[in-house]
Design an enzyme around this catalytic site. Structure first.
Site, PDB file in Angstrom:
ATOM      1  N   GLU A 154     -65.594 -80.456 -30.199  1.00  0.00           N
ATOM      2  CA  GLU A 154     -66.720 -80.621 -29.250  1.00  0.00           C
ATOM      3  C   GLU A 154     -66.349 -80.312 -27.797  1.00  0.00           C
ATOM      4  OE1 GLU A 154     -68.233 -84.581 -29.930  1.00  0.00           O
ATOM      5  OE2 GLU A 154     -68.285 -84.277 -32.092  1.00  0.00           O
ATOM      6  N   GLU A 188     -68.902 -82.788 -41.606  1.00  0.00           N
ATOM      7  CA  GLU A 188     -69.670 -83.937 -41.112  1.00  0.00           C
ATOM      8  C   GLU A 188     -71.150 -83.915 -41.507  1.00  0.00           C
ATOM      9  OE1 GLU A 188     -68.708 -84.920 -37.039  1.00  0.00           O
ATOM     10  OE2 GLU A 188     -66.746 -83.947 -37.176  1.00  0.00           O
TER      11      GLU A 188
HETATM   12  O1  G3I Z   1     -62.862-100.803 -36.017  1.00  0.00           O
HETATM   13  C1  G3I Z   1     -63.570-101.408 -34.922  1.00  0.00           C
HETATM   14  C2  G3I Z   1     -63.867-102.840 -35.197  1.00  0.00           C
HETATM   15  O2  G3I Z   1     -62.653-103.541 -35.286  1.00  0.00           O
HETATM   16  C3  G3I Z   1     -64.734-103.405 -34.079  1.00  0.00           C
HETATM   17  O3  G3I Z   1     -65.105-104.717 -34.381  1.00  0.00           O
HETATM   18  C4  G3I Z   1     -65.992-102.581 -33.919  1.00  0.00           C
HETATM   19  C5  G3I Z   1     -66.847-103.051 -32.767  1.00  0.00           C
HETATM   20  O4  G3I Z   1     -67.591-102.020 -32.201  1.00  0.00           O
HETATM   21  O5  G3I Z   1     -65.631-101.230 -33.685  1.00  0.00           O
HETATM   22  C6  G3I Z   1     -64.868-100.664 -34.731  1.00  0.00           C
HETATM   23  O6  G3I Z   1     -64.569 -99.343 -34.381  1.00  0.00           O
HETATM   24  C7  G3I Z   1     -65.626 -98.409 -34.482  1.00  0.00           C
HETATM   25  C8  G3I Z   1     -65.205 -97.297 -35.430  1.00  0.00           C
HETATM   26  O7  G3I Z   1     -66.173 -96.310 -35.453  1.00  0.00           O
HETATM   27  C9  G3I Z   1     -64.979 -97.807 -36.858  1.00  0.00           C
HETATM   28  O8  G3I Z   1     -66.182 -98.285 -37.369  1.00  0.00           O
HETATM   29  C10 G3I Z   1     -65.876 -97.846 -33.095  1.00  0.00           C
HETATM   30  O9  G3I Z   1     -66.401 -98.845 -32.259  1.00  0.00           O
HETATM   31  C11 G3I Z   1     -66.841 -96.715 -33.200  1.00  0.00           C
HETATM   32  O10 G3I Z   1     -66.949 -96.071 -31.934  1.00  0.00           O
HETATM   33  C12 G3I Z   1     -66.356 -95.691 -34.200  1.00  0.00           C
HETATM   34  O11 G3I Z   1     -67.323 -94.688 -34.299  1.00  0.00           O
HETATM   35  C13 G3I Z   1     -66.886 -93.472 -34.854  1.00  0.00           C
HETATM   36  C14 G3I Z   1     -67.157 -92.371 -33.834  1.00  0.00           C
HETATM   37  O12 G3I Z   1     -66.903 -91.103 -34.408  1.00  0.00           O
HETATM   38  C15 G3I Z   1     -66.266 -92.530 -32.618  1.00  0.00           C
HETATM   39  O13 G3I Z   1     -64.914 -92.363 -32.958  1.00  0.00           O
HETATM   40  C16 G3I Z   1     -67.669 -93.238 -36.119  1.00  0.00           C
HETATM   41  O14 G3I Z   1     -67.225 -94.145 -37.116  1.00  0.00           O
HETATM   42  C17 G3I Z   1     -67.432 -91.810 -36.620  1.00  0.00           C
HETATM   43  O15 G3I Z   1     -68.304 -91.538 -37.686  1.00  0.00           O
HETATM   44  C18 G3I Z   1     -67.722 -90.831 -35.510  1.00  0.00           C
HETATM   45  O16 G3I Z   1     -67.471 -89.523 -35.987  1.00  0.00           O
HETATM   46  C19 G3I Z   1     -67.743 -88.467 -35.086  1.00  0.00           C
HETATM   47  C20 G3I Z   1     -66.747 -87.377 -35.370  1.00  0.00           C
HETATM   48  O17 G3I Z   1     -65.438 -87.873 -35.241  1.00  0.00           O
HETATM   49  C21 G3I Z   1     -66.951 -86.191 -34.444  1.00  0.00           C
HETATM   50  N1  G3I Z   1     -68.306 -85.726 -34.529  1.00  0.00           N
HETATM   51  C22 G3I Z   1     -69.323 -86.718 -34.308  1.00  0.00           C
HETATM   52  C23 G3I Z   1     -69.142 -87.883 -35.267  1.00  0.00           C
HETATM   53  C24 G3I Z   1     -70.241 -88.900 -35.079  1.00  0.00           C
HETATM   54  O18 G3I Z   1     -70.195 -89.478 -33.799  1.00  0.00           O
END
Ligand code: G3I
Length: 547
Positions: free
Chosen positions: A353, A459
């Site tokens: 991105e 994705e």
């Molecule tokens: O693991 C912690 C947990 O301990 C905590 O209590 C909780 C509170 O918010 O957060 C948890 O972490 C989250 C993690 O996902 C696991 O669920 C993060 O906040 C959250 O930001 C994270 O989101 C991920 C996001 O990327 C940011 O990294 C999504 O799962 C994931 O599907 C998403 O994937 C992205 C691709 O990498 C790139 N393209 C877009 C796509 C969607 O945004």
């Protein structure tokens, strides 16, 4: 022979009925025929840049007249617009009774007029000529590769909203939509383009042939996604806790043959600090879990992602050393990760991105700021230096329909290609149940194929409630989602084998998806429901592979 007479009369009556019912299967509402026989032949006006740079004229041809649009402007697009008295309201309401947009088609004769490869946009507008302030503004784009006149017919359901995602939820109200805009979008090459068209009409059909997903067809329980895909990987985004959960791992290994870490291989998950000597503190616990799971089960691993603006540890964001020191840390990081998973990870999203939405410019980030506009190339070079064999991908979202972003991405990709640093492109398929259309998917995919790169539809998830308009998963959205999945898989499967890599689904169960927490609306974007049940979208995936 007399005995045949009643039979002949009966046959004639039957034939007549057949004719009548055939005639009723399709009703055509001509919007414009430039011969002068149409409803309103002269009511088209140029719009936007075309007004000052282009030429719009009705020209004679063997068929009398057609409409010609010459685009010779300095910017990217021009349209001509039918005026407000040419409206779909000409269709009597009663004729549309019980019909939906699935029954209605826009039909027109079109020629590229001498410039093969011209991208043509057809827009249905309600309101003033200006594109973006309308209530409804649905676009269909395609590339006209031949200059032959041809009649094309586009189902209104194939039109997607092109500009403002907040309008995704609006259905086309065929009594409301007012005008047709036909335009040229100069995507690359010469600015001088030409479009000619004639006989613009709306066609209302009584019956719509079922194409694509068939809800009535059953899928044998022995079929699996990975077995249906003969020459590419079917991937799944996983996380450490789920690979250790027997309910999940059973489906992962039965249905898929490739995994991507949804989060566990991102910089924030691995990179924990830098000591006073400049050594990196790297935590491999979660990434190893996933790679080990894949190894134990014979699954391919696609690595995601080395550099991404959304996953940067705070100490990198606030790094106080010099730019040279910053760059050297990034080089060390990429080298360490790629080296650790040499021969275990088959491919990496090196930079994720990098382009700004609705723009061709690089997205502002600490990497751009500290390493300069060549940072993408530098990162690919570090990855290549660490492993000559691993496949390197550029991965981004909205590349199918955001043409500015697409342009910026392919500038980077072409530069990487010129330096022999890239093997493939990932189109993140975070899409909606009604957008983008199949043609747009095909056109955008062709951009990768023609460069002889690998294509990753990465994705995949298909939002069914992008505006929060529904409170439960309706049958209609269920079918629409399945149809969209069918189209995605159909387009992917049609890619030449040598360009195929993987089609990766972004999570297993609806309630695991990032979509609901991120957008705040309940959604059902994946192939399995919250009880591990196979959804229609799952069946559609397999059907498209069996086609
Ligand atoms: O693991 C912690 C947990 O301990 C905590 O209590 C909780 C509170 O918010 O957060 C948890 O972490 C989250 C993690 O996902 C696991 O669920 C993060 O906040 C959250 O930001 C994270 O989101 C991920 C996001 O990327 C940011 O990294 C999504 O799962 C994931 O599907 C998403 O994937 C992205 C691709 O990498 C790139 N393209 C877009 C796509 C969607 O945004």
């Amino acid at each position: 022979m007399n005995f045949l007479k009643p039979f002949t009369v009966l046959t004639l009556i039957m034939l007549l009925f057949a004719q009548l019912s055939f005639a009723q299967e399709e009703t055509t509402y001509l919007i414009t025929d430039f011969d002068g026989n149409g409803i309103l032949p002269n009511a088209w006006q140029s719009y936007g840049d075309l007004g000052s740079h282009g030429v719009v004229s009705a020209k004679p041809n063997s068929d009398g007249k057609f409409y010609e649009q010459v685009w010779n402007g300095s910017t990217d697009e021009g349209y001509i617009v039918s005026q407000s008295d040419i409206t779909f309201r000409l269709i009597p309401k009663k004729k549309l009774k019980d019909k939906t947009i699935d029954n209605v088609f826009l039909r027109l004769d079109i020629s590229c007029g001498g410039a093969p490869g011209t991208k043509i946009n057809i827009v249905l507008v309600d309101g003033p000529n200006d594109c973006c302030s309308n209530d409804v503004n649905w676009q269909y784009s395609f590339v006209k590769n031949t200059c032959e006149w041809e009649t094309i017919e586009i189902n209104l359901a194939e039109f997607g909203y092109a500009y403002d995602p907040s309008n995704h939820e609006k259905s086309i109200n065929i009594n409301k939509v007012g005008r047709v805009k036909i335009g040229v979008d100069v995507f690359s090459g010469t600015k001088r383009q030409l479009v000619q068209f004639d006989n613009v009409a709306l066609v209302v059909k009584d019956k719509v042939a079922v194409t694509g997903y068939d809800p009535s067809a059953s899928i044998a329980d022995t079929n699996t996604l990975k077995n249906g895909a003969k020459d590419f990987f079917v991937g799944i985004a996983v996380n450490p806790s789920r690979v250790q959960d027997a309910n999940y791992s059973a489906v992962y290994t039965k249905e898929f043959n490739s995994v991507t870490a949804e989060n566990a291989m991102k910089m924030k998950s691995i990179f924990k600090g830098i000591d006073s000597e400049g050594n990196l503190n790297l935590d491999w616990t979660n990434s190893d879990l996933i790679v080990d799971f894949a190894e134990a089960n014979g699954l391919n691993v696609h690595g995601h992602t080395l550099i991404w603006h959304e996953s940067i540890p705070d100490f990198i964001k606030t790094f106080t050393g010099t730019n040279q020191e910053f760059e050297s840390i990034i080089e060390k990081y990429i080298t360490a990760v790629v080296t650790r998973y040499k021969d275990k990870v088959d491919s990496w999203d090196v930079v994720n991105e990098a382009i700004t939405d609705n723009s061709s410019a690089l997205r502002p980030s600490v990497f751009l700021e500290r390493m300069g506009p060549d940072y993408v190339k530098k990162c690919f070079q570090y990855a290549r230096n660490a492993d000559q064999e691993v496949k390197l991908f550029y991965n981004d979202y909205n590349l199918v329909f955001d043409t500015q972003k697409q342009k910026g991405a392919f500038e980077i990709i072409d530069d990487l290609m010129a330096n022999n640093l890239i093997d493939g492109v990932g189109y993140q398929m975070h899409i909606d149940y009604n957008f983008p259309n199949k043609q747009a998917l095909q056109t955008a995919t062709a951009l990768i194929v023609k460069r002889k790169l690998l294509v990753h539809f990465s994705e995949l998830d298909v939002k069914t409630n992008p505006k929060g308009a529904i409170a439960e998963f309706t049958e209609k959205r269920n079918n629409a989602q399945a149809q969209k999945v069918y189209e995605v898989v159909e387009v992917y499967n049609a890619i030449p084998t040598e360009n195929k890599y993987a089609l990766t689904v972004w999570g297993l169960k609806d309630d695991d998806s990032w979509v609901t927490p991120r957008y705040g609306f309940l959604d059902w974007p994946l192939l399995f429901d919250s009880s591990f049940g196979k959804k229609k979208a799952y069946a559609a995936f397999i059907q498209a592979l069996e086609k």
